[in-house]
Design a protein around this motif. Structure first.
Motif, PDB file in Angstrom:
ATOM      1  N   GLN A  87       0.823  -1.207   0.000  1.00  0.00           N
ATOM      2  CA  GLN A  87       0.000   0.000   0.000  1.00  0.00           C
ATOM      3  C   GLN A  87       0.859   1.260   0.000  1.00  0.00           C
ATOM      4  N   GLU A  88       1.975   1.217   0.718  1.00  0.00           N
ATOM      5  CA  GLU A  88       2.886   2.361   0.723  1.00  0.00           C
ATOM      6  C   GLU A  88       3.493   2.578  -0.658  1.00  0.00           C
ATOM      7  N   GLN A  89       3.827   1.486  -1.334  1.00  0.00           N
ATOM      8  CA  GLN A  89       4.354   1.600  -2.692  1.00  0.00           C
ATOM      9  C   GLN A  89       3.312   2.202  -3.624  1.00  0.00           C
ATOM     10  N   ALA A  90       2.072   1.749  -3.505  1.00  0.00           N
ATOM     11  CA  ALA A  90       0.995   2.263  -4.348  1.00  0.00           C
ATOM     12  C   ALA A  90       0.768   3.747  -4.091  1.00  0.00           C
ATOM     13  N   ALA A  91       0.880   4.164  -2.829  1.00  0.00           N
ATOM     14  CA  ALA A  91       0.653   5.561  -2.471  1.00  0.00           C
ATOM     15  C   ALA A  91       1.712   6.471  -3.066  1.00  0.00           C
ATOM     16  N   ARG A  92       2.915   5.917  -3.293  1.00  0.00           N
ATOM     17  CA  ARG A  92       3.984   6.734  -3.871  1.00  0.00           C
ATOM     18  C   ARG A  92       3.779   6.991  -5.357  1.00  0.00           C
ATOM     19  N   LYS A  93       2.901   6.203  -5.970  1.00  0.00           N
ATOM     20  CA  LYS A  93       2.620   6.381  -7.384  1.00  0.00           C
ATOM     21  C   LYS A  93       1.455   7.351  -7.550  1.00  0.00           C
ATOM     22  N   ASP A  95      -1.905   9.026  -8.504  1.00  0.00           N
ATOM     23  CA  ASP A  95      -3.264   8.646  -8.854  1.00  0.00           C
ATOM     24  C   ASP A  95      -3.600   9.268 -10.204  1.00  0.00           C
ATOM     25  N   PRO A  96      -3.937   8.440 -11.237  1.00  0.00           N
ATOM     26  CA  PRO A  96      -4.192   8.996 -12.565  1.00  0.00           C
ATOM     27  C   PRO A  96      -5.397   9.929 -12.615  1.00  0.00           C
ATOM     28  N   ASN A  97      -6.244   9.888 -11.594  1.00  0.00           N
ATOM     29  CA  ASN A  97      -7.409  10.759 -11.555  1.00  0.00           C
ATOM     30  C   ASN A  97      -7.097  12.128 -10.950  1.00  0.00           C
ATOM     31  N   MET A  98      -5.910  12.266 -10.415  1.00  0.00           N
ATOM     32  CA  MET A  98      -5.509  13.533  -9.813  1.00  0.00           C
ATOM     33  C   MET A  98      -4.712  14.350 -10.815  1.00  0.00           C
ATOM     34  N   SER A  99      -4.631  15.644 -10.600  1.00  0.00           N
ATOM     35  CA  SER A  99      -3.814  16.487 -11.472  1.00  0.00           C
ATOM     36  C   SER A  99      -2.348  16.128 -11.278  1.00  0.00           C
ATOM     37  N   PRO A 100      -1.506  16.334 -12.304  1.00  0.00           N
ATOM     38  CA  PRO A 100      -0.093  15.973 -12.177  1.00  0.00           C
ATOM     39  C   PRO A 100       0.572  16.712 -11.026  1.00  0.00           C
ATOM     40  N   PRO A 101       1.492  16.041 -10.338  1.00  0.00           N
ATOM     41  CA  PRO A 101       2.198  16.713  -9.238  1.00  0.00           C
ATOM     42  C   PRO A 101       3.118  17.786  -9.790  1.00  0.00           C
ATOM     43  N   PRO A 102       3.492  18.752  -8.999  1.00  0.00           N
ATOM     44  CA  PRO A 102       4.413  19.779  -9.487  1.00  0.00           C
ATOM     45  C   PRO A 102       5.755  19.166  -9.858  1.00  0.00           C
ATOM     46  N   ALA A 103       6.380  19.751 -10.879  1.00  0.00           N
ATOM     47  CA  ALA A 103       7.665  19.225 -11.335  1.00  0.00           C
ATOM     48  C   ALA A 103       8.709  19.358 -10.233  1.00  0.00           C
ATOM     49  N   ASN A 104       9.534  18.324 -10.099  1.00  0.00           N
ATOM     50  CA  ASN A 104      10.612  18.340  -9.104  1.00  0.00           C
ATOM     51  C   ASN A 104      11.936  18.350  -9.847  1.00  0.00           C
TER      52      ASN A 104
END
Length: 367
Positions: A87-93, A95-104
């Motif tokens: 579950q922790e591994q999945a959380a690090r990926k 979510d395709p339904n969310m907006s893209p994370p800010p660029a790092n």
């Protein structure tokens, strides 16, 4: 009198043997074979876990695993820690339904600083000389450069020092039961049973990571059955204790999925001109030759002798531009060998780390 005692003892032994046989027959389960596409219909509650294990064993029976072996495999237990880590591994990926994370802009750099340390490179250089014979043998047989074999060995299991101590059957059954990737872990459970059935190893030896990856190569059971190789011709494929087999198995995997030992993995690049992010990626239709990329303003980020030599080897190959941190971060021009590394682990950061590791190994050994 002595004869009478012997007779009594013999009768006692016979009685115990009969009781034992009766008990074994009582506990023996006949597993009605099931096909892999059958779904489990009961609730996924912990009190049904043992029933689910029997369901998995029926699928293994349907795949040809012997009833005798299936009956021998007890103590397959629910492992809550495996579920937590999954579950922790999945959380690090994302979510395709969310907006893209800010660029790092430091994503790749932070990852490399964490996994590719000077200490690890020094350890690899020492092992280059210590294990040069099995490395060379695997490299020549399968056509994979030694530095990549060594880099994968070092990154996956810290040169065999960390192989995991989870009971593989238990974690595979648990993760299948949990349901997030049921199809994957069901297949792995069945193939783990096949490994036990064909005598690859004993159940007590079948230890691995929380996800069921095993040995110095950290192969899943399916990967082991597909790619493991016998590096010293002793009739075994021992990725747990034998470096000849470990290196041969790594090289076998890469060779089978398309490795070209005439090419490096890639080079780090910068741009003279802005290049739209849509042109980056590893899709087949995004490949260009070196001249085309250079015409677009792509150039070596660090024109050292090593990088110039690598780029020269890439001049006639299909090349892809990857930007793991999007517009904000570092960029790399890569060959199909990088795509092969992605077949091993679908992470751009992982692929870059293996490529950079291999480069630093070569620098360390003066080649």
């Amino acid at each position: 009198m002595r004869f009478k005692k012997v007779c009594v003892m013999s009768l006692t032994l016979i009685t115990l043997a009969l009781v034992s046989c009766s008990t074994n027959k009582q506990n023996y389960v006949h597993y009605a074979p099931l096909t892999m596409d059958i779904t489990y219909s009961k609730a996924r509650t912990l009190n049904n876990f043992n029933d689910y294990v029997q369901f998995l064993k029926q699928k293994a029976a349907g795949a040809g695993v012997s009833e005798q072996l299936l009956n021998q495999q007890g103590l397959i237990n629910y492992n809550a820690r495996a579920v937590q880590l999954d579950q922790e591994q999945a959380a690090r990926k994302r979510d395709p339904n969310m907006s893209p994370p800010p660029a790092n802009p430091n994503g790749v750099t932070n990852y490399l600083n964490k996994v590719l340390t000077k200490t690890k490179v020094n350890m690899a250089v020492k092992r280059w000389y210590k294990y040069n014979l099995p490395l060379t043998k695997a490299s020549q047989k399968f056509g994979v450069q030694k530095e990549y074999i060594l880099a994968l060995w070092g990154m996956e299991s810290s040169f065999g020092n960390y192989q995991g101590n989870f009971d593989v059957l238990s974690v595979l059954a648990t993760l299948a039961f949990d349901g997030r990737r049921e199809k994957l872990f069901t297949q792995e459970f069945v193939n783990a049973m096949k490994m036990l059935d064909n005598g690859t190893l004993k159940r007590s030896e079948m230890k691995g990571s929380w996800a069921g990856a095993m040995g110095q190569t950290q192969f899943m059971p399916t990967t082991y059955l597909s790619y493991a190789a016998d590096g010293d011709n002793d009739g075994k494929k021992d990725i747990w204790n034998n470096e000849y087999d470990t290196f041969a198995s790594i090289a076998s995997y890469l060779s089978t999925v398309g490795w070209d030992n005439q090419l490096p993995w890639g080079v780090e690049v910068k741009f003279n001109n802005s290049i739209d992010l849509s042109f980056s990626g590893l899709e087949e239709n995004k490949a260009k030759n070196l001249g085309e990329w250079q015409a677009w303003g792509v150039y070596l980020a660090y024109p050292t002798d090593q990088e110039i030599e690598k780029l020269d080897k890439m001049k006639n190959a299909n090349l892809w531009l990857i930007r793991p941190d999007k517009e904000a971060g570092r960029a790399f021009l890569v060959t199909n060998n990088f795509r092969t590394l992605m077949d091993w682990n679908r992470s751009n950061n992982f692929g870059v780390s293996i490529g950079k590791f291999a480069d630093r190994i070569l620098m360390g050994v003066g080649q």
